[in-house]
Write a protein that holds these residues in place. Structure first.
Motif, short mmCIF file in Angstrom:
data_model
loop_
_atom_site.label_atom_id
_atom_site.label_comp_id
_atom_site.label_asym_id
_atom_site.label_seq_id
_atom_site.Cartn_x
_atom_site.Cartn_y
_atom_site.Cartn_z
N VAL A 1 0.87 -1.18 0.00
CA VAL A 1 0.00 0.00 0.00
C VAL A 1 0.91 1.23 0.00
O VAL A 1 1.71 1.40 0.92
CB VAL A 1 -0.91 0.01 1.23
CG1 VAL A 1 -1.79 1.26 1.23
CG2 VAL A 1 -1.76 -1.25 1.28
N PRO A 2 0.81 2.09 -1.03
CA PRO A 2 1.73 3.25 -1.10
C PRO A 2 1.68 4.10 0.16
O PRO A 2 0.62 4.37 0.71
CB PRO A 2 1.19 4.03 -2.32
CG PRO A 2 0.48 3.00 -3.14
CD PRO A 2 -0.11 2.03 -2.16
N ARG A 3 2.88 4.45 0.62
CA ARG A 3 3.08 5.34 1.77
C ARG A 3 2.68 4.73 3.11
O ARG A 3 2.74 5.38 4.13
CB ARG A 3 2.33 6.67 1.56
CG ARG A 3 2.86 7.50 0.38
CD ARG A 3 2.10 8.80 0.26
NE ARG A 3 0.69 8.57 -0.02
CZ ARG A 3 0.19 8.34 -1.24
NH1 ARG A 3 1.01 8.30 -2.29
NH2 ARG A 3 -1.08 8.16 -1.42
N ASN B 1 2.05 -3.61 10.11
CA ASN B 1 2.22 -3.99 8.71
C ASN B 1 0.93 -3.81 7.92
O ASN B 1 -0.17 -4.09 8.41
CB ASN B 1 2.66 -5.46 8.64
CG ASN B 1 2.75 -5.95 7.21
OD1 ASN B 1 3.56 -5.48 6.43
ND2 ASN B 1 1.89 -6.90 6.88
N THR B 2 1.05 -3.35 6.66
CA THR B 2 -0.10 -3.21 5.77
C THR B 2 0.08 -4.00 4.47
O THR B 2 -0.73 -3.86 3.55
CB THR B 2 -0.33 -1.73 5.41
OG1 THR B 2 0.83 -1.24 4.71
CG2 THR B 2 -0.59 -0.90 6.64
N CYS B 3 1.14 -4.83 4.39
CA CYS B 3 1.47 -5.51 3.14
C CYS B 3 1.19 -7.01 3.23
O CYS B 3 1.10 -7.57 4.32
CB CYS B 3 2.94 -5.30 2.79
SG CYS B 3 3.41 -3.56 2.68
#
Length: 342
Positions: free
Chosen positions: A258-260, A326-328
């Motif tokens: 997720v960008p940024r 974490n968001t990935c």
């Protein structure tokens, strides 16, 4: 091919999900004459049907249900996998009502009550070909209760319970041995491209927090970390592993970022060798950090390791461990495990 092996295309019903449901149908019946008492009511359910409602994500947005009106500019699903989020149930309750009239004669009347209900699936089920999905009703049970508050009013409650089995008719190529099979060492895992799924797990694998992803290196990929803040894992047992023979695990991996937003997880690829009793005889693994992955697929290799003495099988596993922020997620595709040089 060995032993006269041929490849045959077969059509198989694959169960992608199962859920229990129930419907309560209440109504008041006004008989044509005064009633002293209700003797009994016989109930059956007719024309019981289930219609799945499909949705699916795309790069541009969310696909429409195939039954919805499509407007110009709406994203199109094409042949992408879709999700069953809801199932619409409908049918007819057919009743035979036996009652006693004012002259103590047993009379009879019948009625049909139509019903509908929407059942929401949580989590949704992912299917590859919506047009090949079938829903069967199993263990259908009907109970009825009634009351006579007035001679001209019969209150009734019908409970219908059932189990829904969601099946996708899938075509698979299978190896056929016309002359029978000869005992030999297993071929291991041959170029697993994750095209065949049972629910949210690839066929023959065990999974936690895994789901199919349409952006595979070839076809689909297995996404570890569908919920990116929770651990995920995939494992598969490989029988007939020969002691003293070198085995190797190769696979392709990338991240879904997720960008940024922060991306912080580890991915561990492991081979665990087991004896005939299921006890570990040896382990070899490789740890990959999120910093080693990007949005482009990269091949990794757990180098050939001889299976220890006494080895009879192996477990190939992938473990996804995220940090709380974490968001990935991680995508896996084209997994191969087998003897080195074969």
């Amino acid at each position: 091919m060995p032993n006269g092996t041929v490849c045959q295309l077969v059509k198989l019903p694959v169960v992608v999900g199962e859920t229990a449901g129930s419907v309560t149908v209440e109504n008041i019946t006004c008989p044509p004459e005064a009633v002293k008492k209700v003797d009994h009511i016989d109930v059956v359910v007719r024309d019981l049907e289930a219609d799945p409602v499909f949705t699916a994500p795309t790069k541009e947005g969310v696909c429409n249900s195939p039954k919805a009106t499509v407007h110009f500019g709406d994203p199109q699903c094409g042949n992408q996998p879709r999700e069953i989020r809801k199932i619409n149930i409908h049918g007819t309750v057919h009743k035979q009502i036996f009652y006693v009239d004012k002259d103590d004669h047993v009379r009879h009347m019948s009625e049909d009550i139509d019903f509908t209900k929407a059942i929401t699936l949580s989590p949704p089920l992912i299917v590859l070909e919506p047009q090949n999905v079938e829903i069967d009703f199993r263990n259908v049970d009907v109970n009825v209760s009634f009351d006579l508050p007035r001679p001209t009013r019969i209150q009734q409650v019908v409970d219908v319970s059932f189990t829904l089995k969601i099946v996708e008719q899938t075509q698979l190529f299978v190896s056929v041995f016309p002359n029978g099979c000869e005992p030999t060492a297993t071929l291991g895992i041959q170029d697993e491209t994750f095209e065949d799924w049972i629910g949210n797990c690839p066929a023959q694998w065990q999974c936690v927090n895994v789901c199919p992803n349409p952006y595979g290196r070839t076809g689909q990929a297995a996404q570890l970390g569908c919920c990116p803040t929770l651990p995920a894992g995939m494992s598969r047992n490989v029988p007939d592993v020969l002691p003293g023979t070198a085995y190797e695990l190769t696979f392709w991996a990338r991240s879904v970022e997720v960008p940024r937003d922060p991306c912080d997880f580890t991915l561990v690829a492991q081979i665990q060798f087991l004896d005939a009793a299921g006890n570990p005889t040896g382990t070899v693994q490789q740890t990959i950090t999120s910093q080693q992955l990007s949005d482009t697929y990269r091949q990794f290799r757990v180098n050939g390791t001889p299976a220890p003495e006494g080895t009879a099988s192996a477990i190939v596993s992938f473990t996804f461990t995220p940090q709380p922020w974490n968001t990935c997620a991680a995508l896996l595709d084209d997994v191969t495990f087998g003897q080195v040089g074969v």
